[in-house]
Design an enzyme around this catalytic site. Structure first.
Site, mmCIF file in Angstrom:
data_model
loop_
_atom_site.group_PDB
_atom_site.id
_atom_site.type_symbol
_atom_site.label_atom_id
_atom_site.label_comp_id
_atom_site.label_asym_id
_atom_site.label_seq_id
_atom_site.Cartn_x
_atom_site.Cartn_y
_atom_site.Cartn_z
ATOM 1 N N ASN A 170 0.730 -1.053 0.033
ATOM 2 C CA ASN A 170 -0.025 -0.068 0.004
ATOM 3 C C ASN A 170 0.828 1.248 -0.030
ATOM 4 O O ASN A 170 1.540 1.583 0.981
ATOM 5 C CB ASN A 170 -0.999 -0.051 1.252
ATOM 6 C CG ASN A 170 -1.604 1.192 1.465
ATOM 7 O OD1 ASN A 170 -1.827 1.987 0.536
ATOM 8 N ND2 ASN A 170 -2.011 1.351 2.670
ATOM 9 N N LYS B 70 0.059 4.358 -0.404
ATOM 10 C CA LYS B 70 -0.453 5.603 0.418
ATOM 11 C C LYS B 70 -0.387 6.868 -0.759
ATOM 12 O O LYS B 70 -0.304 6.545 -1.818
ATOM 13 C CB LYS B 70 0.106 5.697 1.831
ATOM 14 C CG LYS B 70 -0.222 4.472 2.612
ATOM 15 C CD LYS B 70 -0.027 4.802 3.896
ATOM 16 C CE LYS B 70 0.293 3.444 4.642
ATOM 17 N NZ LYS B 70 0.262 3.419 6.114
ATOM 18 N N HIS C 180 -9.102 1.268 5.512
ATOM 19 C CA HIS C 180 -8.085 1.505 5.950
ATOM 20 C C HIS C 180 -7.887 2.761 6.984
ATOM 21 O O HIS C 180 -8.845 3.587 7.126
ATOM 22 C CB HIS C 180 -6.910 2.041 4.926
ATOM 23 C CG HIS C 180 -5.548 2.050 5.537
ATOM 24 N ND1 HIS C 180 -4.942 3.173 6.378
ATOM 25 C CD2 HIS C 180 -4.401 1.350 5.172
ATOM 26 C CE1 HIS C 180 -3.913 2.962 6.638
ATOM 27 N NE2 HIS C 180 -3.275 1.651 6.072
ATOM 28 N N GLU D 35 -6.412 4.899 7.971
ATOM 29 C CA GLU D 35 -6.215 6.309 7.670
ATOM 30 C C GLU D 35 -7.369 6.920 7.136
ATOM 31 O O GLU D 35 -7.403 8.134 7.119
ATOM 32 C CB GLU D 35 -4.903 6.550 6.580
ATOM 33 C CG GLU D 35 -3.589 6.080 7.461
ATOM 34 C CD GLU D 35 -2.482 5.636 6.921
ATOM 35 O OE1 GLU D 35 -2.582 5.760 5.620
ATOM 36 O OE2 GLU D 35 -1.554 5.041 7.390
ATOM 37 N N GLU E 277 -4.864 -4.509 11.185
ATOM 38 C CA GLU E 277 -3.799 -3.581 11.180
ATOM 39 C C GLU E 277 -4.075 -2.860 12.498
ATOM 40 O O GLU E 277 -4.887 -1.805 12.429
ATOM 41 C CB GLU E 277 -4.049 -2.504 9.917
ATOM 42 C CG GLU E 277 -3.547 -3.310 8.585
ATOM 43 C CD GLU E 277 -3.249 -2.211 7.836
ATOM 44 O OE1 GLU E 277 -1.972 -2.437 7.155
ATOM 45 O OE2 GLU E 277 -3.870 -1.262 7.387
ATOM 46 N N GLY F 66 3.210 2.414 10.733
ATOM 47 C CA GLY F 66 4.102 3.581 10.474
ATOM 48 C C GLY F 66 5.078 3.936 11.564
ATOM 49 O O GLY F 66 5.562 4.991 11.738
ATOM 50 N N SER G 263 4.037 -1.988 10.183
ATOM 51 C CA SER G 263 5.420 -2.021 10.227
ATOM 52 C C SER G 263 5.887 -3.280 10.005
ATOM 53 O O SER G 263 6.998 -3.833 10.617
ATOM 54 C CB SER G 263 5.785 -1.660 11.646
ATOM 55 O OG SER G 263 5.388 -0.395 11.888
HETATM 56 P P1 PGA Z 1 3.279 0.461 7.601
HETATM 57 O O1 PGA Z 1 1.735 0.567 6.997
HETATM 58 O O2 PGA Z 1 3.890 -0.923 7.030
HETATM 59 O O3 PGA Z 1 4.139 1.654 7.009
HETATM 60 O O4 PGA Z 1 3.193 0.272 8.920
HETATM 61 C C1 PGA Z 1 0.882 -0.477 6.898
HETATM 62 C C2 PGA Z 1 -0.424 0.042 6.158
HETATM 63 O O5 PGA Z 1 -0.885 1.093 6.712
HETATM 64 O O6 PGA Z 1 -1.051 -0.589 5.612
#
Ligand code: PGA
Length: 250
Positions: free
Chosen positions: A9, A11, A94, A96, A172, A178, A215
């Protein structure tokens, strides 16, 4: 046996050069897992064309989809438009998008149905915030279950029955996204087993693929994927480096 799925992903990151690098990276080697890359929407159709031209092993994924089919919804992209652009998978819900764009559980369920109607495999994200996790594992499980119930309800009301091998759930934990702080494998496994048990109320969940995200990187992926109910990964940061991503998808 569930085939593992490794999804990247991007983003709001990446560019056309990264699309090209990713296609080349997966052009020559045969991978045993399903590989999905989700670049920003403007690149999707060109990306799909390049993948086909180079016989690359990547499937194309979208990061979001409209909950509407058509009409006066400026800026939105409908599921059938994504399908026409070569999209095979779509992320919905997601954290976010839930957080920054106020997406509700109901909208997430609608988006999932739109993707299914367009023959796109949804990757439905669920996950708890840090304060929920800190309140204890049982609170986290209850939170995940509450996020899954509208999904089950939508599937149950869908006009044609949906087989769970045609959707993916991504667990998640928000505190792991992140942050460099991944869930430990046993902690994730507990949630994944719970997700499978909850989804089993709707239909046979044996073939449901449940991805872990938060992560994931080359150092922790193996231990996470070794868990019984972890069937793949949804990767953010580490998916922006083709070599790193390829190591996860080996
Ligand atoms: P990350 O993001 O691997 O950077 O933690 C995962 C995601 O938000 O899908």
């Amino acid at each position: 046996m569930r085939k593992r799925l490794i999804a990247g992903n991007w983003k709001l990151n990446g560019d056309w050069t990264l699309c090209q690098q990713m296609v080349s990276m997966f052009a020559s080697h045969h991978r045993q897992h399903d590989i999905v890359v989700c670049p920003p929407a403007v690149y999707l159709s060109r990306f799909a064309e390049l993948i086909a031209a180079q016989s690359s092993q990547i499937s194309v994924g979208a990061q979001d989809v409209s909950s509407e089919i058509s009409g006066a919804y400026t800026g939105e992209i409908a599921a059938n438009m994504l399908a026409e652009s070569g999209v095979q998978y779509g992320i919905v819900g997601h954290s976010e998008r839930r957080q920054h764009f106020a997406e509700t559980d109901t909208q997430v369920a609608e988006k999932m149905l739109r993707l299914l109607a367009a023959s796109i495999t949804p990757i439905v994200c669920v996950g708890e915030a840090l304060e929920v996790r800190d309140a204890g594992a049982s609170q986290a499980l209850a939170h995940i279950e509450a996020q899954l119930l509208p999904i089950i309800e939508a599937l149950s009301e869908s006009t044609s029955p949906v087989s769970l091998d045609g959707i993916c759930i991504a667990y998640e934990p928000i505190w792991a996204i992140g942050t460099g702080r991944s869930a430990i494998p046993e902690q994730a496994q507990e949630v994944h087993a719970h997700i499978r048990a909850v989804m089993q109320r709707y239909a046979d969940a044996d073939q449901l693929r449940i991805l872990y995200g938060g992560s994931v990187n080359k150092d922790n992926a193996q231990a996470l994927l070794a868990m019984q109910d972890i069937d793949g990964a949804l990767v953010g940061g580490a998916s922006l480096d083709p070599q790193h991503f390829a190591m996860l998808a080996l």
